[in-house]
Design an enzyme around this catalytic site. Structure first.
Site, PDB file in Angstrom:
ATOM      1  CE  LYS A 104      -1.929  -0.725   4.011  1.00 10.47           C
ATOM      2  NZ  LYS A 104      -1.354  -1.997   4.488  1.00 10.47           N
ATOM      3  NE  ARG A 119      -2.298  -1.121  11.170  1.00  8.46           N
ATOM      4  CZ  ARG A 119      -1.320  -0.601  10.436  1.00  8.46           C
ATOM      5  NH1 ARG A 119      -1.412   0.621   9.990  1.00  8.46           N
ATOM      6  NH2 ARG A 119      -0.264  -1.317  10.168  1.00  8.46           N
ATOM      7  NE  ARG A 132       8.247  -3.519   5.604  1.00  6.43           N
ATOM      8  CZ  ARG A 132       6.966  -3.256   5.892  1.00  6.43           C
ATOM      9  NH1 ARG A 132       6.180  -2.751   4.974  1.00  6.43           N
ATOM     10  NH2 ARG A 132       6.479  -3.497   7.079  1.00  6.43           N
ATOM     11  NE  ARG A 158       3.720  -5.098  11.233  1.00  7.31           N
ATOM     12  CZ  ARG A 158       4.957  -5.240  10.781  1.00  7.31           C
ATOM     13  NH1 ARG A 158       5.942  -5.536  11.596  1.00  7.31           N
ATOM     14  NH2 ARG A 158       5.231  -5.049   9.523  1.00  7.31           N
TER      15      ARG A 158
HETATM   16  P1  AMP Z   1       2.720   0.372   9.264  1.00  8.77           P
HETATM   17  O1  AMP Z   1       3.881   1.197   8.825  1.00  8.77           O
HETATM   18  O2  AMP Z   1       1.419   0.825   8.672  1.00  8.77           O
HETATM   19  O3  AMP Z   1       2.961  -1.099   9.076  1.00  8.77           O
HETATM   20  O4  AMP Z   1       2.555   0.606  10.846  1.00  8.77           O
HETATM   21  C1  AMP Z   1       3.575   0.243  11.735  1.00  8.77           C
HETATM   22  C2  AMP Z   1       3.011   0.124  13.139  1.00  8.77           C
HETATM   23  O5  AMP Z   1       2.490   1.371  13.560  1.00  8.77           O
HETATM   24  C3  AMP Z   1       1.853  -0.860  13.288  1.00  8.77           C
HETATM   25  O6  AMP Z   1       2.297  -2.186  13.480  1.00  8.77           O
HETATM   26  C4  AMP Z   1       1.149  -0.306  14.527  1.00  8.77           C
HETATM   27  O7  AMP Z   1       1.843  -0.638  15.703  1.00  8.77           O
HETATM   28  C5  AMP Z   1       1.311   1.203  14.329  1.00  8.77           C
HETATM   29  N1  AMP Z   1       0.174   1.793  13.586  1.00  8.77           N
HETATM   30  C6  AMP Z   1       0.189   2.385  12.366  1.00  8.77           C
HETATM   31  N2  AMP Z   1      -1.024   2.811  12.012  1.00  8.77           N
HETATM   32  C7  AMP Z   1      -1.850   2.481  13.032  1.00  8.77           C
HETATM   33  C8  AMP Z   1      -3.250   2.630  13.261  1.00  8.77           C
HETATM   34  N3  AMP Z   1      -4.065   3.218  12.364  1.00  8.77           N
HETATM   35  N4  AMP Z   1      -3.746   2.159  14.437  1.00  8.77           N
HETATM   36  C9  AMP Z   1      -2.966   1.577  15.357  1.00  8.77           C
HETATM   37  N5  AMP Z   1      -1.649   1.391  15.188  1.00  8.77           N
HETATM   38  C10 AMP Z   1      -1.086   1.834  14.039  1.00  8.77           C
END
Ligand code: AMP
Length: 202
Positions: free
Chosen positions: A29, A104, A141, A154
């Site tokens: 994404k 989320r 990554r 995750r």
């Molecule tokens: P991402 O880069 O989107 O994979 O996000 C990395 C981490 O940030 C996730 O594993 C969550 O711990 C936190 N995170 C990002 N966006 C959210 C969200 N909308 N709600 C809760 N935690 C988030």
């Protein structure tokens, strides 16, 4: 006039457009959003990037968020909703916002629905790919929270908490699907077509 009322009044004159990018970790994404944003002048808001910036800047919020992120857990809704609401309020007229990594949870989706001016959410693009592809991409990554155990967690958190949003947006008639198990270019063509279509059908 309260901030909410001001936001609603402003948005009636200058509609903003919100594109939600849904899908599991590792589905691509972020890459797709950044490419599309660069090409089209849209705004790409990644909540993961915002949180990582807070962690790097060693802020109080960053310290708190890091505990959840390191475990692969979600950061509490209040923090996330406040963060995104602030960005939505800053939007200029006619801006297109690509929301990457938010909402989320059901609570986040509802909060977004309340804060986004009526009709602002144009489309929820759901990216999907087989789990083996996601795991391989995440492992490749090399991010701090990309260890094998954290990745597994995750993906589980995604299945339990975020995946239900697919039917939430499908029920609202906003869901469109993207097969993310293709080349970056093929996916991008699809993304631009689908988002372009949604923005045009005002
Ligand atoms: P991402 O880069 O989107 O994979 O996000 C990395 C981490 O940030 C996730 O594993 C969550 O711990 C936190 N995170 C990002 N966006 C959210 C969200 N909308 N709600 C809760 N935690 C988030």
């Amino acid at each position: 006039m309260g901030a909410q009322a001001q936001l609603i009044r402003y948005s009636q004159v200058h509609p903003v457009m919100i594109v939600i990018l849904l899908g599991p970790p590792g589905v691509g994404k972020g890459t797709q959003a950044q490419m599309a944003a660069d090409k089209k002048g849209w705004l790409h808001l990644s909540t993961g990037d915002m949180l990582r910036a807070q962690v790097d800047a060693d802020t109080e919020l960053g310290d708190k968020a890091q505990l959840y992120m390191n475990r692969g857990d979600l950061v509490p809704d209040e923090i996330m909703v406040a963060m995104v609401a602030e960005e939505i309020q800053k939007l200029r007229s006619d801006q297109v916002l690509l929301l990457d990594g938010f909402p989320r949870t059901a609570a986040q989706a509802e909060a977004l629905g309340e804060r986004a001016p009526g009709g602002a959410i144009r489309i929820a693009l759901y990216f999907s790919a087989p789990k083996s592809v996601l795991t391989a991409r995440l492992l490749g990554r090399g991010r701090k929270d990309d260890s094998k155990e954290v990745i597994e967690h995750r993906l589980d958190v995604y299945d339990e908490t975020t995946q239900p949003l697919v039917s939430y947006y499908r029920d609202q008639g906003l869901l469109r699907e993207v097969d993310a198990d293709r080349t970056i270019e093929a996916i991008q063509t699809d993304v631009l077509q689908q988002v372009g279509g949604a923005l045009a059908s005002a």
